[in-house]
Design an enzyme around this catalytic site. Structure first.
Site, PDB file in Angstrom:
ATOM      1  N   ASN A  92      -3.763  16.071   3.969  1.00  0.00           N
ATOM      2  CA  ASN A  92      -3.796  16.323   2.123  1.00  0.00           C
ATOM      3  C   ASN A  92      -2.983  17.431   1.693  1.00  0.00           C
ATOM      4  O   ASN A  92      -2.422  17.462   0.717  1.00  0.00           O
ATOM      5  CB  ASN A  92      -5.298  16.348   1.856  1.00  0.00           C
ATOM      6  CG  ASN A  92      -5.978  15.114   1.587  1.00  0.00           C
ATOM      7  OD1 ASN A  92      -5.225  14.244   1.336  1.00  0.00           O
ATOM      8  ND2 ASN A  92      -7.300  14.873   1.852  1.00  0.00           N
ATOM      9  N   SER A  93      -3.081  18.486   2.582  1.00  0.00           N
ATOM     10  CA  SER A  93      -2.384  19.698   1.861  1.00  0.00           C
ATOM     11  C   SER A  93      -0.747  19.583   1.924  1.00  0.00           C
ATOM     12  O   SER A  93      -0.207  20.367   1.384  1.00  0.00           O
ATOM     13  CB  SER A  93      -2.850  20.975   2.619  1.00  0.00           C
ATOM     14  OG  SER A  93      -2.336  21.011   3.984  1.00  0.00           O
ATOM     15  N   LYS A  94      -0.339  18.512   2.811  1.00  0.00           N
ATOM     16  CA  LYS A  94       0.884  18.312   2.929  1.00  0.00           C
ATOM     17  C   LYS A  94       1.529  17.633   1.271  1.00  0.00           C
ATOM     18  O   LYS A  94       2.748  17.845   1.095  1.00  0.00           O
ATOM     19  CB  LYS A  94       1.397  17.172   3.782  1.00  0.00           C
ATOM     20  CG  LYS A  94       1.282  17.616   5.368  1.00  0.00           C
ATOM     21  CD  LYS A  94       2.617  18.531   5.778  1.00  0.00           C
ATOM     22  CE  LYS A  94       2.271  19.016   7.279  1.00  0.00           C
ATOM     23  NZ  LYS A  94       3.364  19.825   7.489  1.00  0.00           N
ATOM     24  N   HIS A 126       0.890  -1.216   0.230  1.00  0.00           N
ATOM     25  CA  HIS A 126      -0.111  -0.118  -0.060  1.00  0.00           C
ATOM     26  C   HIS A 126       1.093   1.423   0.130  1.00  0.00           C
ATOM     27  O   HIS A 126       1.470   1.600   0.918  1.00  0.00           O
ATOM     28  CB  HIS A 126      -1.011  -0.001   1.243  1.00  0.00           C
ATOM     29  CG  HIS A 126      -1.613   1.105   1.342  1.00  0.00           C
ATOM     30  ND1 HIS A 126      -2.177   1.623   2.840  1.00  0.00           N
ATOM     31  CD2 HIS A 126      -1.990   2.480   0.695  1.00  0.00           C
ATOM     32  CE1 HIS A 126      -2.567   2.792   2.668  1.00  0.00           C
ATOM     33  NE2 HIS A 126      -2.506   3.146   1.504  1.00  0.00           N
ATOM     34  N   PRO A 171       5.479   7.325   1.893  1.00  0.00           N
ATOM     35  CA  PRO A 171       6.921   7.527   2.352  1.00  0.00           C
ATOM     36  C   PRO A 171       7.576   9.132   2.562  1.00  0.00           C
ATOM     37  O   PRO A 171       8.272   9.569   3.527  1.00  0.00           O
ATOM     38  CB  PRO A 171       7.993   7.116   1.226  1.00  0.00           C
ATOM     39  CG  PRO A 171       7.072   5.715   0.760  1.00  0.00           C
ATOM     40  CD  PRO A 171       5.713   6.298   0.916  1.00  0.00           C
ATOM     41  N   HIS A 186      -5.319  -0.853   5.971  1.00  0.00           N
ATOM     42  CA  HIS A 186      -5.410  -0.205   7.099  1.00  0.00           C
ATOM     43  C   HIS A 186      -6.055  -1.198   8.050  1.00  0.00           C
ATOM     44  O   HIS A 186      -5.728  -2.022   8.967  1.00  0.00           O
ATOM     45  CB  HIS A 186      -6.261   1.252   7.043  1.00  0.00           C
ATOM     46  CG  HIS A 186      -5.247   2.083   6.699  1.00  0.00           C
ATOM     47  ND1 HIS A 186      -4.160   2.358   7.059  1.00  0.00           N
ATOM     48  CD2 HIS A 186      -5.369   3.058   5.491  1.00  0.00           C
ATOM     49  CE1 HIS A 186      -3.594   3.268   6.707  1.00  0.00           C
ATOM     50  NE2 HIS A 186      -4.352   3.918   5.530  1.00  0.00           N
ATOM     51  N   HIS A 205      -8.974   1.295   0.888  1.00  0.00           N
ATOM     52  CA  HIS A 205      -8.690   1.539   2.029  1.00  0.00           C
ATOM     53  C   HIS A 205      -9.899   1.443   2.915  1.00  0.00           C
ATOM     54  O   HIS A 205     -11.245   1.780   2.437  1.00  0.00           O
ATOM     55  CB  HIS A 205      -8.594   3.199   2.036  1.00  0.00           C
ATOM     56  CG  HIS A 205      -6.974   3.595   1.541  1.00  0.00           C
ATOM     57  ND1 HIS A 205      -6.468   3.155   0.446  1.00  0.00           N
ATOM     58  CD2 HIS A 205      -6.345   4.221   2.123  1.00  0.00           C
ATOM     59  CE1 HIS A 205      -5.318   3.743   0.440  1.00  0.00           C
ATOM     60  NE2 HIS A 205      -5.099   4.567   1.450  1.00  0.00           N
ATOM     61  N   HIS A 219       1.119   5.323  -2.060  1.00  0.00           N
ATOM     62  CA  HIS A 219       0.585   6.201  -3.100  1.00  0.00           C
ATOM     63  C   HIS A 219       1.734   6.849  -4.031  1.00  0.00           C
ATOM     64  O   HIS A 219       2.691   7.052  -3.677  1.00  0.00           O
ATOM     65  CB  HIS A 219      -0.030   7.190  -2.549  1.00  0.00           C
ATOM     66  CG  HIS A 219      -1.214   6.852  -1.678  1.00  0.00           C
ATOM     67  ND1 HIS A 219      -2.332   6.401  -2.080  1.00  0.00           N
ATOM     68  CD2 HIS A 219      -1.491   6.401  -0.287  1.00  0.00           C
ATOM     69  CE1 HIS A 219      -3.321   5.972  -1.226  1.00  0.00           C
ATOM     70  NE2 HIS A 219      -2.574   6.078  -0.315  1.00  0.00           N
TER      71      HIS A 219
END
Lengths: 607, 607
Positions: free
Chosen positions: B230-232, B157, B505, B448, B426, B159
């Site tokens: 999410n904004s990261k 898993h 990561p 998860h 997920h 992205h």
């Protein structure tokens, strides 16, 4: 004040702020980092193995008395028993000082006071964090070109014999077997033995070897079993392989070990921002150990700009005594220290050792602290010359006599303008809390310090004196204390001077980058911020034996000053807000005490 | 039995042992890993981008009805509304099945039973560990040439947009700025913009950029704040940089993103034993997304033998709807699935997509599960064609319609001998427990699964059905659950089919080797044994979308058989003692249930 006295005597470090509150007038005029070795690493273009600059023979004589080496200007002075005017330690005063601290740490009101101050420090940091976390991060975000990855980090506590990880050792063993199976690597009763024969006698084909069969990694089996842990130093459980691959003295002159250490050094050099202070052993069985170790270092060209060496002395007199290798504990001390005095007095006749000592920055004292000792160290204890029993002296006895000899040696070396050594024992990993009292007097800094958890007074003293502590939570996790219970986070929050170190990558770590693994796990499990991580990294450089020049380069021109003034965020990536918080907090604690002292003095005067 | 039905329909996997106890006669004659894509990765010497083998057009027609695509043999059949004989899902049955499970998980006696069995499983493993730990390790020690480092591990898993770590992204950005500052990288209102101009407009010199100012790492601030997390994904908080560096669609045709992904792939290939299943996004705004993604993949030659791709569909219909990009939820489903049906029916006219789909092994459904939905999914819910409100459909609605379309698509592809897809959403990261009920029916495996902690019945069902769970404790630690409270260790002990994965990561990891960091931290904090680690690694290969041939190579010829028979210790380094324990334990639980069923039947008959 007591610690300050012992620190000054030995050219150990003492924080300027604390010294100032203690009324030390010298602080502001004192040269930066007074006690630091004044050695400069050779510039890259210079030969680090040049033997030509050995100063001439001073002709002094050295003689051990009561376990401590004394220096005499000449034969006549020796006969008259008039030593050269170097400071010499006094056991009686020492035991008085020691008992003073021992009384302090068990005093009820003092315990309550320290406990409360420590709680206060922790809460104060929480508050600081809540209020200033984002401002700290903002400072770091606007700091160009520097982040956690390119601040300097020193692995402040690592054993050379375990400085490679298990996979590295495995690959190296396979490689030697593949490339030179027919090389003679040992001799037994006059018979030469090849590498192939070594493995044949172990009924093993290195091709099949795995990290499992190598079996050097600590697991659940080593928890509270230091004995089992020690045997993990034997690859495949075979001491032959330890001798061949992990020792400086063997038929190959320690070549394999040197090669692996150099491979580790090359990785550090490539990483550019990582340094390490590996421990090499001197056992004290025999005075020849020193020249042999220096020979190993020079012959195999082990020097690396990213490594500075520390000598570890295992506390295993009892083993040597029972094997009749030593007549007394005094002889062990003599074997450890006399060669150093000789090389200091007459470097020209000990060129190799003289050279090697340039790269040695300190001493460590190592072994299982949880071993109990029946003997209680006091000024009535038999001195080392007459300590001939098979019983091992207690921890505090070892520490005092190591300190005493290092102290005299440092003064002698200082007089000659040579580098001095820091005493950096393992302390407070387990065993009695009194170990931390001994180290409070004798050590420049310590490794582990876990047991400070159990004594609020000592913990507060270590805080006030800002005694550096090299902590290794992954090592503790395998041996003495579960990771989640490790006090590192709490110590850091309170403001103790902690760094992160690996101890034994071979036994404890999984990845190629052991020190980064240590930082990553701490960051993840304890949710440390970037500022926390960079503060730990800065601490690690400060507490290391790197030179004044290197520290200026890595931390900033004024690194030795305390508070925000001593911080160059462009190099350390530690927020000034954090530095100011730490400094104000320490000053606050110190002024509390000094105000109390003053009002007590006034009360006494007006009585 | 319910899960088995849905699994068989979609060519998902179902454990042979459990199937046998359910009385499934097909098990022993069934071909290995029935539901697996039968695609073989091209051998190294073959061109992975060869477009020549596309099968001919079948001429079928596709039409969406009630949110599900139906296939018709020809126009006449379409007019007559007589679809091609593929299984088609039935919403009414589905909601009945769903409510059955929902009733089960709240039934008191069932809860007690499952809770007790789970406690029993945990205690049984503890006992196994105490008795057999050393024997397991002995088995591993005598297993030549294989250890934790060279068993295959799949990052199950991850992205793609966060598959590089923060330092890697930083270095890449600096590199592009240094080597091609004057390259046109974007176009805004007809004006071409160079890389230099992009950074100028952000008032930033990439030379000064650090991981701090890049600010893509999750910290304490992201805990329970999925929005902040999410904004990261926006480097330096700038969505321009996300578009430029982390997207497949932009002025450069996603070149930068492709280059970074390929650098990550090269590292995997060098590591040799690590594989990964990165997620790429299809949003469903527009049917052109698919050909563009395939184009990106082929043009930039993104193929790697160590990567297999998964398509993630974010559950953000509401955003597209409010921006008037979509008229209904049905249209979104059509945009996602219709191109796949077309490429399956007529590969020759969709050569690039046909090729790309060879390397895609499944679908993921992603977004913040903790977002509440007012709508309760039932057979009375408006179907996707008439779901035109701005409200987002609930999780279970998304899952059902994704499953339904994948199921039909898989049957169509199977008929043509093409690879099928696994649905791997997920699930159970946060939000309602019912998500896990939806996935129990519709998913091959989940990512998860944290919330299984809260429902003993579901946890026991996931155990009995051995539903693979890709867990990411470091991700959870930054978002939803402290590391020490993560149930991974407990799930592993009980025998749930868990693997370790990194998720992101870029946001969560510190070292160069994110997956190893994940394993190392789990090993250290939870004191996992080598056998535990290798069992997790074996699970990760099993639950991955790697092909039958690859699994045979990595796990052994008979990997698909259950129990010790299916384990080749020479490849997996998992002790046979462990395999036998797991198998016997599962059989024991299953026979308990089947015995109870039988005796109930007998009671019913004799009444």
């Amino acid at each position: 004040m007591i610690r300050e006295k012992y620190a000054r005597l030995a050219y150990h470090r003492f924080p300027r702020t604390t010294a100032r509150y203690l009324g030390d007038q010298r602080v502001d005029s004192a040269p930066p980092e007074e006690g630091l070795p004044d050695f400069h690493p050779p510039p890259p273009q210079e030969d680090p193995y040049c033997l030509d600059d050995a100063p001439p023979n001073l002709g002094y004589l050295v003689c051990m008395q009561g376990g401590i080496l004394f220096v005499y200007d000449n034969k006549k002075m020796l006969e008259r028993q008039e030593p050269h005017s170097l400071p010499s330690p006094d056991l009686e005063t020492y035991t008085v000082d020691m008992s003073h601290i021992l009384a302090l740490i068990t005093d009820g009101p003092t315990k309550t006071y320290c406990h409360r101050r420590l709680n206060f420090l922790e809460s104060k940091f929480s508050l600081h964090e809540m209020l200033n976390e984002m401002s700290e991060f903002k400072e770091l975000k606007s700091n160009p070109h520097r982040d956690f990855y390119n601040v300097r980090k020193v692995d402040t506590h690592i054993h050379a014999a375990a400085c490679m990880n298990q996979k590295h050792l495995l690959r190296f063993i396979k490689h030697t077997y593949k490339t030179e199976p027919d090389r003679t690597v040992a001799e037994k009763r006059g018979r030469k033995i090849t590498l192939r024969q070594v493995f044949d006698s172990l009924h093993m084909d290195p091709y099949d070897l795995t990290v499992d069969s190598l079996d050097v990694h600590a697991g659940r089996q080593t928890f509270h079993r230091f004995d089992k842990f020690n045997s993990k130093y034997n690859p495949v459980g075979a001491s032959e392989l330890r001798d061949l691959y992990l020792k400086t003295e063997n038929y190959l002159g320690g070549e394999y070990f040197a090669r692996m250490v150099k491979e580790v050094a090359r990785e550090l050099e490539e990483s550019k921002y990582q340094y390490s202070e590996p421990r090499l052993s001197i056992y004290g069985r025999n005075p020849k150990e020193w020249p042999k170790l220096a020979r190993w270092f020079i012959q195999h060209k082990v020097y690396s700009p990213n490594m500075r060496w520390i000598i570890q002395v295992p506390r295993i007199y009892d083993i040597f005594r029972s094997k009749k290798l030593l007549p007394s504990f005094g002889k062990m001390l003599e074997n450890i220290f006399l060669p150093l005095f000789e090389a200091t007095i007459n470097p020209q006749d000990h060129r190799e050792l003289h050279l090697f000592l340039k790269y040695v920055t300190g001493f460590d004292s190592v072994d299982d602290e949880s071993k109990h000792s029946d003997h209680m160290f006091s000024d009535k204890s038999p001195n080392p010359d007459i300590w001939t029993s098979e019983q091992n002296p207690p921890y505090s006895y070892y520490l005092y006599y190591m300190y005493a000899n290092i102290m005299v040696l440092n003064n002698l070396r200082r007089e000659r303008g040579l580098s001095t050594f820091l005493f950096r024992p393992h302390c407070g990993e387990s065993g009695s809390i009194t170990h931390l009292v001994s180290a409070f007097l004798t050590a420049d800094n310590i490794s582990h310090g876990l047991l400070l958890k159990k004594s609020p007074v000592l913990q507060y003293l270590y805080y006030l004196a800002q005694i550096p502590i090299a902590m290794s939570p992954l090592s503790n996790n395998s041996l003495f204390l579960e990771y989640s219970k490790n006090p590192l986070r709490e110590f850091l929050h309170k403001g103790l001077h902690v760094s992160l170190s690996t101890d034994d990558p071979m036994q404890f770590h999984y990845t190629k980058e052991a020190l980064m693994e240590e930082y990553a796990i701490a960051a993840q499990v304890w949710k440390l911020s970037t500022c926390d991580l960079c503060e730990i990294a800065r601490n690690s450089v400060l507490q290391s034996g790197l030179s004044h020049q290197e520290k200026q380069k890595f931390l900033g021109q004024n690194y030795y000053k305390e508070g925000p003034e001593g911080n160059d965020i462009r190099k350390t990536n530690v927020a000034q807000i954090r530095m100011a918080f730490r400094y104000e907090t320490l000053c606050n604690e110190l002024s509390f005490l000094s105000d109390a002292m003053k009002s007590e003095e006034i009360t006494a005067l007006t009585k």
